[in-house]
Design an enzyme around this catalytic site. Structure first.
Site, mmCIF file in Angstrom:
data_model
loop_
_atom_site.group_PDB
_atom_site.id
_atom_site.type_symbol
_atom_site.label_atom_id
_atom_site.label_comp_id
_atom_site.label_asym_id
_atom_site.label_seq_id
_atom_site.Cartn_x
_atom_site.Cartn_y
_atom_site.Cartn_z
ATOM 1 N N ARG A 70 0.844 -1.180 0.000
ATOM 2 C CA ARG A 70 0.000 0.000 0.000
ATOM 3 C C ARG A 70 0.892 1.245 0.000
ATOM 4 O O ARG A 70 1.993 1.228 0.525
ATOM 5 C CB ARG A 70 -0.892 0.019 1.245
ATOM 6 N N TYR A 199 -1.064 -3.793 -7.110
ATOM 7 C CA TYR A 199 -0.890 -4.488 -5.825
ATOM 8 C C TYR A 199 -2.197 -4.533 -5.024
ATOM 9 O O TYR A 199 -2.902 -3.509 -4.918
ATOM 10 C CB TYR A 199 0.215 -3.819 -4.986
ATOM 11 N N LYS A 208 -9.501 -2.315 1.842
ATOM 12 C CA LYS A 208 -9.201 -1.136 2.664
ATOM 13 C C LYS A 208 -9.974 0.090 2.178
ATOM 14 O O LYS A 208 -10.430 0.899 2.977
ATOM 15 C CB LYS A 208 -7.700 -0.849 2.631
ATOM 16 N N HIS A 228 -10.943 -1.861 11.842
ATOM 17 C CA HIS A 228 -9.822 -2.705 11.413
ATOM 18 C C HIS A 228 -9.628 -3.799 12.471
ATOM 19 O O HIS A 228 -8.663 -3.789 13.213
ATOM 20 C CB HIS A 228 -8.580 -1.819 11.290
ATOM 21 N N SER A 250 -0.379 -3.212 12.144
ATOM 22 C CA SER A 250 0.195 -4.327 11.384
ATOM 23 C C SER A 250 1.399 -4.900 12.126
ATOM 24 O O SER A 250 2.002 -4.244 12.984
ATOM 25 C CB SER A 250 0.569 -3.894 9.970
ATOM 26 N N CYS A 252 1.416 -7.328 14.302
ATOM 27 C CA CYS A 252 1.144 -7.737 15.688
ATOM 28 C C CYS A 252 0.431 -9.087 15.745
ATOM 29 O O CYS A 252 -0.010 -9.506 16.805
ATOM 30 C CB CYS A 252 0.317 -6.684 16.406
ATOM 31 N N ASP A 279 -9.492 -9.358 9.540
ATOM 32 C CA ASP A 279 -8.975 -8.017 9.236
ATOM 33 C C ASP A 279 -9.984 -6.886 9.454
ATOM 34 O O ASP A 279 -9.608 -5.837 9.930
ATOM 35 C CB ASP A 279 -8.478 -7.982 7.782
ATOM 36 N N ARG A 373 1.932 -12.333 -0.408
ATOM 37 C CA ARG A 373 0.593 -12.606 0.113
ATOM 38 C C ARG A 373 -0.006 -13.904 -0.420
ATOM 39 O O ARG A 373 0.360 -14.378 -1.491
ATOM 40 C CB ARG A 373 -0.348 -11.459 -0.318
HETATM 41 C C1 OXD Z 1 -2.902 -4.184 6.384
HETATM 42 C C2 OXD Z 1 -3.413 -5.364 5.663
HETATM 43 O O1 OXD Z 1 -1.946 -3.556 5.928
HETATM 44 O O2 OXD Z 1 -4.357 -5.983 6.165
HETATM 45 O O3 OXD Z 1 -3.471 -3.863 7.427
HETATM 46 O O4 OXD Z 1 -2.900 -5.694 4.587
HETATM 47 MN MN MN Z 2 -5.266 -4.972 7.818
#
Ligand code: OXD
Ligand code: MN
Length: 589
Positions: A70, A199, A208, A228, A250, A252, A279, A373
């Site tokens: 991102r 991406y 998102k 989130h 992120s 964690c 997520d 991913r």
């Molecule tokens: C993030 C994802 O960056 O879920 O939070 O990809």
């Molecule tokens: Mn996320």
């Protein structure tokens, strides 16, 4: 065409006139159509088919090297008034942004096909679900949206013929030019424009862009919340299930917690953990006044590196079929995939994420991109909840915030009440680790883990949280904070983490049921050390005491940091949060 909805048809016509594709294909979601697209992408090299026996229905894709994550610096919230985007978002006047991007889209799909993707975020027909339409020139996007959303003509059926309540997403890979990459949200127009990226997070517009940035704005206006957050259920031996949502920045371990494997001490008694989402959660008060959550997504867009049999067997198994892998290692010996942390046996005869020959036995370079991913269907997950498709969602007992803190935050504490919980969430933070570049131990605040994902002014977002608490009253979920990442003097993690985090979740549920005592501290209610179940762990009570220790001097420093952070929001910071901060300082003495 799959719909008679004039709002959809007019908008698609307009975008076709702008982008000038050679062909327009409406995605009905049928297997026949998807198979034809898979064949097309194999022929063009956009996807590679993996070993059908070992990884049935799985494909590999590589992005170009400058397009792997991102791009927050190029992500915009274009509300009409600058102050409505707030100090934590990039803003541009919508007229100016449309004027800048329109020429970039003009004719961008000449020689290409435009795919029209209808999709539902949330189970089709759920009162919590919403419809989106994404226009894209990427087959990779179509195939990923098929996994991540409920895609196809049923989504249109749910929209009906007259509704204008759908999110208009326009995506073009264009030239994948990083200098002209834009991920732009027009919340007041229900519109997302994304250009020059291929991406996932930038182009799967349901995720998102819609389910967090646009939806958080919609939720504020319509009386619900887009967060989130993972959603999980814990089933006790009597078969009752209680649900918890949790927000973490992120890195964690959100996906790992969402698919947690209960430790032996609970498994043998018959406890089970079910994943509803890893997520994003959409939350709305139900008829009984409690807060209900759905996962708007239909799949997992998980980080591959570090995923293995021990860290997350459920995610690994989810990605064993019908999955698209992006930027991982291609093992040429058996036409499978590999990534750092999968096992200790990297392939020697392989291709790395850059498409170059790679010998994992000898190379000192990483084979998979750290942000590589897997896009895997939720239905593949061995611990997917039976409520996953329930249109009503699941009732939430507890909400958890957390971050990576070496010394400050204890293993777990409960907020005194909802408003104090909102304060705790608004001050969420992680410390940079030695693995990241720059100074170690720098605190990065990420309120509710929404900093990059809130589609409006975060001061107003906090206000919305406070108002939701008022509406929910005594039916509101209890709010907790956890920290799995306390370290000893040598920098080693003290708490074992992973499945053993369930021990903390059990205290949390006991608190919700009024079954566990607590100790009142300056920062909130903490467990009595003996109330954290350590059966089967090699940890004595003193260690738990240490993990729960609240160091007043560190917290006074913390309060200073919060003042600095809050100053950003000016007069849009709800007064209640200033009061909460003052009360914390008073309790600290
Ligand atoms: C993030 C994802 O960056 O879920 O939070 O990809
Ligand atoms: Mn996320």
């Amino acid at each position: 065409m799959l719909t008679n909805n004039k709002n959809v048809l007019n908008w698609v016509d307009e975008m076709v006139a702008l982008c000038k594709p050679d062909q327009v294909v409406w995605i009905d979601g049928s297997e026949a159509q998807l198979n034809a697209l898979r064949e097309k992408s194999l022929a063009s090299g956009e996807l590679e088919k993996l070993n059908e026996e070992k990884l049935p229905g799985c494909y590999l894709h590589r992005t170009i090297p400058n397009d792997v994550a991102r791009v927050e610096a190029r992500t915009f919230i274009c509300s009409r008034k600058e102050e409505d985007a707030g100090p934590t978002n990039n803003w541009c006047d919508p007229k100016e942004m449309y004027a800048k991007l329109t020429p970039m889209y003009d004719g961008v799909m000449k020689g290409r096909t435009m795919y029209v993707i209808p999709y539902s975020m949330g189970p089709i027909g759920s009162p919590l679900a919403k419809v989106g339409v994404e226009l894209t020139d990427s087959i990779y996007v179509v195939l990923n949206m098929d996994i991540m959303t409920r895609m196809g003509k049923d989504a249109f059926a749910n929209l009906g013929d007259t509704s204008n309540d759908f999110v208009r997403g326009l995506h073009s890979k264009a030239d994948i030019d990083p200098e002209n990459r834009y991920i732009v949200h027009f919340p007041e127009d229900n519109t997302i424009w994304s250009i020059n990226s291929g991406y996932g997070g930038n182009v799967l517009l349901g995720k998102k862009c819609f389910a967090l940035r646009i939806a958080s704005y919609q939720g504020k206006n319509e009386g619900w919340m887009a967060e989130h957050m993972l959603i999980l259920g814990i089933e006790n031996p009597q078969g009752e299930v209680k649900y918890i949502t949790a927000a973490f920045p992120s890195a964690c371990g959100k996906t790992n917690l969402a698919m947690l494997v209960p430790p032996e001490v609970y498994a043998k008694q018959g406890y089970k953990v079910w994943c509803v989402g890893d997520d994003i959660a959409w939350l709305k008060p139900g008829e009984d006044g409690r807060l209900y959550a759905i996962n708007p997504e239909n799949g997992f867009f998980g980080v591959a590196p570090g995923t293995n049999e021990k860290s997350n067997p459920n995610a690994l198994h989810s990605a064993m079929r019908d999955t698209i892998f992006t930027n991982v290692v291609h093992n040429l010996d058996d036409n499978t995939v590999w990534w750092e942390g999968l096992d200790k046996n990297p392939p020697a005869n392989a291709v790395d994420w850059l498409g170059q020959p790679w010998n994992g036995k000898e190379s000192t370079e990483k084979g998979a991109h750290p942000n590589s991913r897997f896009t895997a269907p939720a239905r593949n997950c061995p611990c997917i909840s039976s409520e996953f498709n329930n249109p009503k969602g699941v009732p939430v007992s507890a909400m958890i915030f957390g971050g990576r803190r070496a010394k400050t935050a204890p293993l777990v504490y409960q907020s005194f009440n909802w408003n104090h919980g909102v304060f705790v969430g608004s001050t969420m933070a992680s410390e940079t680790t030695a693995a990241a570049t720059g100074a170690v131990g720098v605190v990065r605040r990420d309120p509710m883990a929404m900093l990059p994902f809130c589609g409006y002014h975060m001061g107003d977002y906090f206000k919305h949280w406070l108002e939701m608490g008022e509406k929910l009253g005594d039916k509101a979920p209890k709010i907790f904070n956890v920290n799995w990442f306390r370290t000893d003097d040598e920098g080693h993690f003290i708490w074992p983490g992973f499945g053993d985090n369930m021990r903390v979740l059990m205290w949390i549920l006991d608190r919700c049921d009024g079954k566990a005592d607590a100790v009142e501290t300056a920062i909130g209610y903490e467990p009595k050390p003996e109330d954290i179940n350590t059966d089967g762990l090699n940890i004595d009570l003193d260690v738990i005491k240490g993990l729960l220790n609240v160091d007043a001097s560190l917290w006074k420093e913390e309060a200073k940091g919060i003042h600095e952070f809050y100053a950003k929001f000016g007069d849009r910071l709800p007064e209640e949060l200033n009061k909460q901060l003052a009360a914390l300082e008073k309790r600290l003495g």
